[in-house]
Design a protein around this motif. Structure first.
Motif, PDB file in Angstrom:
ATOM      1  N   PHE A  67      36.332 -32.034   6.475  1.00 44.37           N
ATOM      2  CA  PHE A  67      35.581 -31.043   7.236  1.00 44.37           C
ATOM      3  C   PHE A  67      34.119 -30.916   6.795  1.00 44.37           C
ATOM      4  CE2 PHE A  67      39.688 -28.492   8.372  1.00 44.37           C
ATOM      5  CZ  PHE A  67      40.168 -29.588   9.060  1.00 44.37           C
ATOM      6  N   PRO A  68      33.806 -31.047   5.488  1.00 47.65           N
ATOM      7  CA  PRO A  68      32.400 -30.955   5.085  1.00 47.65           C
ATOM      8  C   PRO A  68      31.498 -32.066   5.641  1.00 47.65           C
ATOM      9  CG  PRO A  68      33.826 -30.536   3.210  1.00 47.65           C
ATOM     10  CD  PRO A  68      34.697 -31.039   4.329  1.00 47.65           C
ATOM     11  N   ILE A  69      32.080 -33.106   6.210  1.00 41.27           N
ATOM     12  CA  ILE A  69      31.274 -34.169   6.821  1.00 41.27           C
ATOM     13  C   ILE A  69      30.492 -33.610   8.009  1.00 41.27           C
ATOM     14  CG2 ILE A  69      31.425 -36.327   8.146  1.00 41.27           C
ATOM     15  CD1 ILE A  69      33.703 -37.151   6.213  1.00 41.27           C
ATOM     16  N   LEU A  70      31.075 -32.646   8.704  1.00 38.97           N
ATOM     17  CA  LEU A  70      30.385 -32.004   9.826  1.00 38.97           C
ATOM     18  C   LEU A  70      29.601 -30.792   9.328  1.00 38.97           C
ATOM     19  CD1 LEU A  70      33.268 -32.213  12.459  1.00 38.97           C
ATOM     20  CD2 LEU A  70      31.287 -33.717  12.229  1.00 38.97           C
ATOM     21  N   GLU A  71      28.705 -30.285  10.150  1.00 39.58           N
ATOM     22  CA  GLU A  71      27.890 -29.125   9.765  1.00 39.58           C
ATOM     23  C   GLU A  71      28.789 -27.953   9.384  1.00 39.58           C
ATOM     24  OE1 GLU A  71      27.557 -29.756  13.572  1.00 39.58           O
ATOM     25  OE2 GLU A  71      27.054 -31.666  12.646  1.00 39.58           O
ATOM     26  N   LYS A  72      28.270 -27.097   8.530  1.00 33.24           N
ATOM     27  CA  LYS A  72      29.045 -25.978   7.999  1.00 33.24           C
ATOM     28  C   LYS A  72      29.627 -25.072   9.088  1.00 33.24           C
ATOM     29  CE  LYS A  72      28.920 -22.719   4.203  1.00 33.24           C
ATOM     30  NZ  LYS A  72      29.878 -23.380   3.323  1.00 33.24           N
ATOM     31  N   ASP A  73      28.857 -24.820  10.135  1.00 39.46           N
ATOM     32  CA  ASP A  73      29.320 -23.910  11.186  1.00 39.46           C
ATOM     33  C   ASP A  73      29.770 -24.654  12.447  1.00 39.46           C
ATOM     34  OD1 ASP A  73      26.797 -24.750  11.852  1.00 39.46           O
ATOM     35  OD2 ASP A  73      26.054 -22.762  12.403  1.00 39.46           O
ATOM     36  N   ASN A  74      30.224 -25.874  12.276  1.00 39.33           N
ATOM     37  CA  ASN A  74      30.688 -26.669  13.404  1.00 39.33           C
ATOM     38  C   ASN A  74      31.884 -25.983  14.065  1.00 39.33           C
ATOM     39  OD1 ASN A  74      32.645 -28.799  14.539  1.00 39.33           O
ATOM     40  ND2 ASN A  74      30.679 -29.883  14.435  1.00 39.33           N
ATOM     41  N   HIS A 111      48.026 -28.414  17.200  1.00 38.05           N
ATOM     42  CA  HIS A 111      46.953 -28.546  16.211  1.00 38.05           C
ATOM     43  C   HIS A 111      46.739 -30.019  15.846  1.00 38.05           C
ATOM     44  CE1 HIS A 111      44.487 -27.917  12.697  1.00 38.05           C
ATOM     45  NE2 HIS A 111      45.362 -28.608  11.986  1.00 38.05           N
ATOM     46  N   ILE A 112      47.814 -30.721  15.599  1.00 36.72           N
ATOM     47  CA  ILE A 112      47.700 -32.134  15.222  1.00 36.72           C
ATOM     48  C   ILE A 112      47.061 -32.933  16.355  1.00 36.72           C
ATOM     49  CG2 ILE A 112      49.051 -34.238  14.798  1.00 36.72           C
ATOM     50  CD1 ILE A 112      50.990 -32.392  13.167  1.00 36.72           C
ATOM     51  N   ARG A 113      47.468 -32.656  17.567  1.00 43.75           N
ATOM     52  CA  ARG A 113      46.898 -33.390  18.704  1.00 43.75           C
ATOM     53  C   ARG A 113      45.406 -33.084  18.852  1.00 43.75           C
ATOM     54  NH1 ARG A 113      51.016 -36.079  20.744  1.00 43.75           N
ATOM     55  NH2 ARG A 113      53.112 -35.235  20.475  1.00 43.75           N
ATOM     56  N   PHE A 114      44.997 -31.848  18.596  1.00 44.82           N
ATOM     57  CA  PHE A 114      43.570 -31.500  18.611  1.00 44.82           C
ATOM     58  C   PHE A 114      42.826 -32.281  17.524  1.00 44.82           C
ATOM     59  CE2 PHE A 114      40.637 -28.841  16.068  1.00 44.82           C
ATOM     60  CZ  PHE A 114      39.507 -28.945  16.875  1.00 44.82           C
ATOM     61  N   GLU A 115      43.362 -32.279  16.318  1.00 40.40           N
ATOM     62  CA  GLU A 115      42.663 -32.988  15.242  1.00 40.40           C
ATOM     63  C   GLU A 115      42.560 -34.485  15.533  1.00 40.40           C
ATOM     64  OE1 GLU A 115      43.068 -30.250  11.265  1.00 40.40           O
ATOM     65  OE2 GLU A 115      44.252 -32.091  11.338  1.00 40.40           O
ATOM     66  N   GLU A 116      43.639 -35.079  16.010  1.00 37.69           N
ATOM     67  CA  GLU A 116      43.629 -36.525  16.262  1.00 37.69           C
ATOM     68  C   GLU A 116      42.722 -36.901  17.431  1.00 37.69           C
ATOM     69  OE1 GLU A 116      44.898 -39.433  14.915  1.00 37.69           O
ATOM     70  OE2 GLU A 116      45.326 -38.160  13.179  1.00 37.69           O
ATOM     71  N   ARG A 117      42.777 -36.147  18.510  1.00 40.89           N
ATOM     72  CA  ARG A 117      42.054 -36.525  19.728  1.00 40.89           C
ATOM     73  C   ARG A 117      40.597 -36.081  19.738  1.00 40.89           C
ATOM     74  NH1 ARG A 117      47.023 -34.731  23.656  1.00 40.89           N
ATOM     75  NH2 ARG A 117      48.339 -36.528  23.223  1.00 40.89           N
ATOM     76  N   VAL A 118      40.302 -34.998  18.990  1.00 40.34           N
ATOM     77  CA  VAL A 118      38.958 -34.427  19.076  1.00 40.34           C
ATOM     78  C   VAL A 118      38.260 -34.437  17.708  1.00 40.34           C
ATOM     79  CG1 VAL A 118      37.618 -32.380  19.728  1.00 40.34           C
ATOM     80  CG2 VAL A 118      39.703 -32.964  21.003  1.00 40.34           C
ATOM     81  N   LEU A 119      38.813 -33.710  16.756  1.00 37.67           N
ATOM     82  CA  LEU A 119      38.125 -33.508  15.476  1.00 37.67           C
ATOM     83  C   LEU A 119      37.955 -34.799  14.677  1.00 37.67           C
ATOM     84  CD1 LEU A 119      36.808 -31.552  13.499  1.00 37.67           C
ATOM     85  CD2 LEU A 119      39.080 -31.081  12.585  1.00 37.67           C
ATOM     86  N   PHE A 120      39.012 -35.571  14.517  1.00 35.21           N
ATOM     87  CA  PHE A 120      38.897 -36.817  13.754  1.00 35.21           C
ATOM     88  C   PHE A 120      37.940 -37.796  14.433  1.00 35.21           C
ATOM     89  CE2 PHE A 120      42.590 -37.356  10.561  1.00 35.21           C
ATOM     90  CZ  PHE A 120      42.436 -36.049  10.116  1.00 35.21           C
ATOM     91  N   ASN A 121      37.923 -37.816  15.759  1.00 34.54           N
ATOM     92  CA  ASN A 121      36.983 -38.688  16.461  1.00 34.54           C
ATOM     93  C   ASN A 121      35.546 -38.282  16.157  1.00 34.54           C
ATOM     94  OD1 ASN A 121      38.965 -40.272  17.608  1.00 34.54           O
ATOM     95  ND2 ASN A 121      38.953 -39.193  19.556  1.00 34.54           N
ATOM     96  N   GLU A 122      35.290 -36.986  16.156  1.00 37.19           N
ATOM     97  CA  GLU A 122      33.947 -36.506  15.854  1.00 37.19           C
ATOM     98  C   GLU A 122      33.560 -36.848  14.411  1.00 37.19           C
ATOM     99  OE1 GLU A 122      30.253 -34.690  16.570  1.00 37.19           O
ATOM    100  OE2 GLU A 122      31.808 -35.395  17.930  1.00 37.19           O
ATOM    101  N   ILE A 123      34.465 -36.612  13.487  1.00 35.47           N
ATOM    102  CA  ILE A 123      34.192 -36.942  12.087  1.00 35.47           C
ATOM    103  C   ILE A 123      33.932 -38.440  11.941  1.00 35.47           C
ATOM    104  CG2 ILE A 123      35.272 -37.111   9.792  1.00 35.47           C
ATOM    105  CD1 ILE A 123      36.609 -34.343  10.460  1.00 35.47           C
ATOM    106  N   VAL A 126      30.384 -39.422  13.084  1.00 38.02           N
ATOM    107  CA  VAL A 126      29.196 -39.004  12.339  1.00 38.02           C
ATOM    108  C   VAL A 126      29.246 -39.348  10.850  1.00 38.02           C
ATOM    109  CG1 VAL A 126      28.736 -37.122  13.953  1.00 38.02           C
ATOM    110  CG2 VAL A 126      29.966 -36.647  11.835  1.00 38.02           C
ATOM    111  N   ALA A 127      30.393 -39.692  10.341  1.00 35.44           N
ATOM    112  CA  ALA A 127      30.524 -39.973   8.904  1.00 35.44           C
ATOM    113  C   ALA A 127      29.750 -41.234   8.538  1.00 35.44           C
ATOM    114  CB  ALA A 127      31.991 -40.140   8.530  1.00 35.44           C
ATOM    115  N   THR A 128      29.140 -41.174   7.369  1.00 34.09           N
ATOM    116  CA  THR A 128      28.463 -42.363   6.860  1.00 34.09           C
ATOM    117  C   THR A 128      29.505 -43.299   6.259  1.00 34.09           C
ATOM    118  OG1 THR A 128      28.161 -41.473   4.633  1.00 34.09           O
ATOM    119  CG2 THR A 128      26.416 -40.984   6.265  1.00 34.09           C
TER     120      THR A 128
END
Length: 154
Positions: A67-74, A111-123, A126-128
């Motif tokens: 989670f810290p890979i994204l902005e603090k208030d993401n 929750h898992i489907r949200f993380e897999e389809r949306v959050l993990f894709n975003e991370i 943007v992750a280096t």
């Protein structure tokens, strides 16, 4: 009907995605237990075991390393943290265990489907490479949890 292409997950995130798979299986096992009219205490014991061995360490790793890979208030991270809190409460709720297990089965799955389809894709987007390398190092030797002793879902 159009088939969705599978998500191409970066190698560093694959161990966490694999843990998500086990979370989806947990929800499926609860559904099977309800369908088979399994005693609530047996399912509650399984949920307690699953929380200790899978969910608590998984949430900790996500919150500390991903989670810290994204902005603090993401807003995606805020949603995930809010859902983590809600799911933890459901795992620990003893007032109405049957209701909590039903809610847990549904909410963990969503929750898992949200993380897999949306959050993990975003991370992943943007992750280096250095951040992904660090995550890969941390998760390279995740141990598989022992088998649960009461397979009520079979």
């Amino acid at each position: 009907m159009e088939r969705k292409k599978p998500i191409k997950r970066h190698k560093a995130l694959q161990p966490l995605s694999r843990q998500h798979h086990f979370g989806l299986l947990f929800s499926w096992k609860l559904r099977k237990g309800f369908h088979k009219n399994i005693e609530i205490q047996r399912m509650q014991d399984f949920a307690k075991w699953f929380y200790e061995h899978e969910i608590a360490p998984h949430f900790k790793d996500e919150e500390k390393y991903l989670f810290p890979i994204l902005e603090k208030d993401n807003e995606l991270v805020e949603r995930a943290l809010k859902e983590h809190r809600r799911i933890k409460r459901l795992f620990h709720d003893s007032k109405d265990p049957e209701k909590s297990l039903h809610q847990l089965e549904e909410e963990l799955d969503a929750h898992i489907r949200f993380e897999e389809r949306v959050l993990f894709n975003e991370i992943q987007n943007v992750a280096t490479e250095a951040q992904l390398q660090k995550i890969e190092e941390i998760h390279s030797n995740l141990e598989k949890s022992p088998e649960y002793h009461d397979p009520f879902w079979e």
